[in-house]
Design a protein around this motif. Structure first.
Motif, PDB file in Angstrom:
ATOM      1  N   GLY A 143       8.666 -17.672 -75.931  1.00  0.00           N
ATOM      2  CA  GLY A 143       9.356 -16.998 -75.592  1.00  0.00           C
ATOM      3  C   GLY A 143      10.685 -16.805 -75.167  1.00  0.00           C
ATOM      4  O   GLY A 143      10.751 -15.929 -74.470  1.00  0.00           O
ATOM      5  N   GLN A 165       8.792  -9.885 -73.906  1.00  0.00           N
ATOM      6  CA  GLN A 165       8.432 -11.191 -72.716  1.00  0.00           C
ATOM      7  C   GLN A 165       6.701 -11.772 -72.208  1.00  0.00           C
ATOM      8  O   GLN A 165       6.765 -12.631 -72.455  1.00  0.00           O
ATOM      9  CB  GLN A 165       9.180 -11.986 -71.235  1.00  0.00           C
ATOM     10  CG  GLN A 165       9.588 -13.106 -71.369  1.00  0.00           C
ATOM     11  CD  GLN A 165      10.042 -13.546 -71.920  1.00  0.00           C
ATOM     12  OE1 GLN A 165      11.666 -13.835 -71.218  1.00  0.00           O
ATOM     13  NE2 GLN A 165       9.823 -14.815 -72.643  1.00  0.00           N
ATOM     14  N   ILE A 166       6.814 -10.944 -71.447  1.00  0.00           N
ATOM     15  CA  ILE A 166       4.828 -11.201 -71.069  1.00  0.00           C
ATOM     16  C   ILE A 166       3.982 -11.677 -72.457  1.00  0.00           C
ATOM     17  O   ILE A 166       3.350 -12.174 -72.714  1.00  0.00           O
ATOM     18  CB  ILE A 166       5.113  -9.389 -70.833  1.00  0.00           C
ATOM     19  CG1 ILE A 166       5.318  -9.516 -68.970  1.00  0.00           C
ATOM     20  CG2 ILE A 166       3.179  -9.852 -70.103  1.00  0.00           C
ATOM     21  CD1 ILE A 166       5.317  -8.170 -68.448  1.00  0.00           C
ATOM     22  N   GLY A 177       2.934 -14.821 -73.165  1.00  0.00           N
ATOM     23  CA  GLY A 177       1.175 -15.365 -72.245  1.00  0.00           C
ATOM     24  C   GLY A 177       0.720 -15.967 -73.276  1.00  0.00           C
ATOM     25  O   GLY A 177      -0.380 -16.076 -73.328  1.00  0.00           O
ATOM     26  N   SER A 223      -1.575 -17.523 -67.904  1.00  0.00           N
ATOM     27  CA  SER A 223      -1.224 -17.380 -69.179  1.00  0.00           C
ATOM     28  C   SER A 223      -0.317 -15.936 -68.421  1.00  0.00           C
ATOM     29  O   SER A 223       1.366 -15.406 -68.995  1.00  0.00           O
ATOM     30  CB  SER A 223      -1.509 -16.625 -70.594  1.00  0.00           C
ATOM     31  OG  SER A 223      -2.371 -17.831 -70.760  1.00  0.00           O
ATOM     32  N   GLY A 278       4.205 -15.401 -68.374  1.00  0.00           N
ATOM     33  CA  GLY A 278       4.334 -14.012 -68.554  1.00  0.00           C
ATOM     34  C   GLY A 278       5.646 -13.153 -67.657  1.00  0.00           C
ATOM     35  O   GLY A 278       6.868 -12.836 -68.285  1.00  0.00           O
TER      36      GLY A 278
END
Length: 421
Positions: free
Chosen positions: A91, A331-332, A336, A350, A354
């Protein structure tokens, strides 16, 4: 009198933000940020916030994070760290690569790209946790995963600052000694918090102190009995002291305050001979301070960081959109997928993780200050792009959490069908 006038204006904005949040059923955090940006760009607040307001806002985020840690169970947090390493790692790597690539495409400067990547790496955990708090999700497994991942991200970001700032300024190559110092401070801080929670706070004391005849029957509970009329003061002092220690070791004070709240246990508040528990009363008071009158000033103050030069903003729309959309997607996806496959979270958890990792605030602004104000690494265009991107990402946090909440809680399933069982 000016700082007091500004505080009164900000509190007035807080009332508007709370009212707007109730009408729209969105988290107040979004409107706190909007109010801050609106007030500073219309001239009701100065571009340079007075030290009194800055200090008030800093205390606000410390109390907010302490209140959130106060509700969390220590065992849950420690257990989540084992599941969150992948979220923190992937992440952070994903956003760094995207921010670096976008900056390199538009400005073709290695130093600017490094600083853009670093600024967009760390998650604004305070914004996310308050957003989750407003939705009643702050004690969920996903919330704990976000918090632990963000703390690990903070450690990694501090190490990267030690590496990259000397490289970007040309002062020195990457210094392994400085990196070792940063990591050593991180270990020292968390070991200190562990000792505080495992051997100093418990009543009666455990470990070596628990074997000492005069000390073994004393712990935090005994202190709270003696100071039972001043429990809130004791809690706020504890949050502030641990926050100061964290700051001295290189962390944001909010991280220290969260850890201080985390190691407190409900049984410490069994103060009365008849077994009366003052935990709920103390928690209610701390929450009132954190989420009603001091804490919101932090987010309003954060909103005042967005000073719009509209001509420049319009000229930078391609850069801002590329940076924001790229970071939003990566990022997601990175956090995630890491949550799902390295942390064994469910798919709905998840996705929430995210969304929760999207915000950019404390460390992002610290890096921007270092790179733009202190060392002039960033150009004005790069600085505005990062500021606008951070603002837009911060807006997506409460909105995405609110929109995903029905799926997270099971009220809806993906595809629009409502659960019947």
């Amino acid at each position: 009198m000016d700082p007091l006038v500004y505080l009164a204006i900000m509190w007035g904005g807080v009332f508007f933000a709370v009212y707007a949040a109730r009408k729209t059923k969105l988290t107040p955090v979004l409107f706190f940020l909007f109010v801050g940006a609106l007030l500073v760009n219309t001239g009701f607040l100065p571009k340079e916030i007075p030290p009194f307001i800055r200090g008030f806002a800093e205390m606000g985020i410390i109390v907010i994070m302490f209140a959130i840690g106060f509700e969390e169970k220590t065992d849950n947090f420690l257990g989540s760290m084992k599941r969150s390493w992948g979220i923190a790692l992937f992440g952070a790597i994903g956003p760094f690569i995207v921010a670096y690539a976008v900056a390199d495409y538009f400005w073709q400067d290695y130093h600017i790209s490094l600083m853009c990547g670093l600024a967009m790496t760390a998650t604004a955990v305070s914004l996310t946790m308050v957003s989750l708090k407003s939705e009643g999700l702050h004690t969920s497994r996903a919330a704990t995963g976000i918090m632990t991942s963000a703390v690990l991200d903070d450690i990694a970001s501090l190490a990267l600052v030690a590496i990259m700032v000397p490289v970007a300024t040309g002062d020195a190559p990457a210094n392994l000694h400085e990196i070792a110092i940063v990591l050593g401070k991180a270990v020292l801080f968390f070991v200190g918090v562990l000792i505080l929670g495992a051997w100093i706070f418990p009543h009666p004391l455990s470990g070596l102190a628990g074997r000492m005849p005069l000390l073994r029957h004393f712990g935090l509970r005994h202190l709270l009995v003696v100071l039972r009329e001043h429990l809130t003061l004791v809690m706020l002092t504890l949050a502030l002291v641990v926050g100061i220690i964290a700051h001295e070791l290189g962390f944001h004070p909010a991280v220290g305050a969260y850890m201080a709240g985390l190691v407190l246990r409900e049984e410490y508040f069994l103060l009365d001979p008849d077994g009366g528990n003052r935990f709920d009363r103390t928690k209610e008071t701390v929450d009132d301070i954190a989420f009603s009158w001091i804490g919101p000033i932090f987010f309003v103050s954060l909103g005042t960081q967005i000073i719009f030069d509209f001509d420049m903003v319009f000229s930078l729309i391609p850069e801002i959109l590329a940076m924001t959309i790229g970071l939003f997607v990566i990022q997601i996806a990175s956090a995630g997928l890491a949550a799902r496959y390295t942390g064994s979270f469910s798919w709905v958890e998840s996705v929430m993780i995210g969304f929760g990792m999207l915000g950019r605030a404390e460390l992002a602004f610290v890096v921007m200050d270092i790179a733009y104000i202190q060392h002039s690494i960033l150009t004005t265009e790069a600085f505005f792009t990062l500021m606008a991107t951070a603002f837009l990402l911060n807006i997506t946090v409460p909105v995405s959490i609110a929109l995903w909440k029905p799926y997270f809680t099971g009220e809806k399933v993906w595809g629009g069908k409502r659960k019947t069982s």
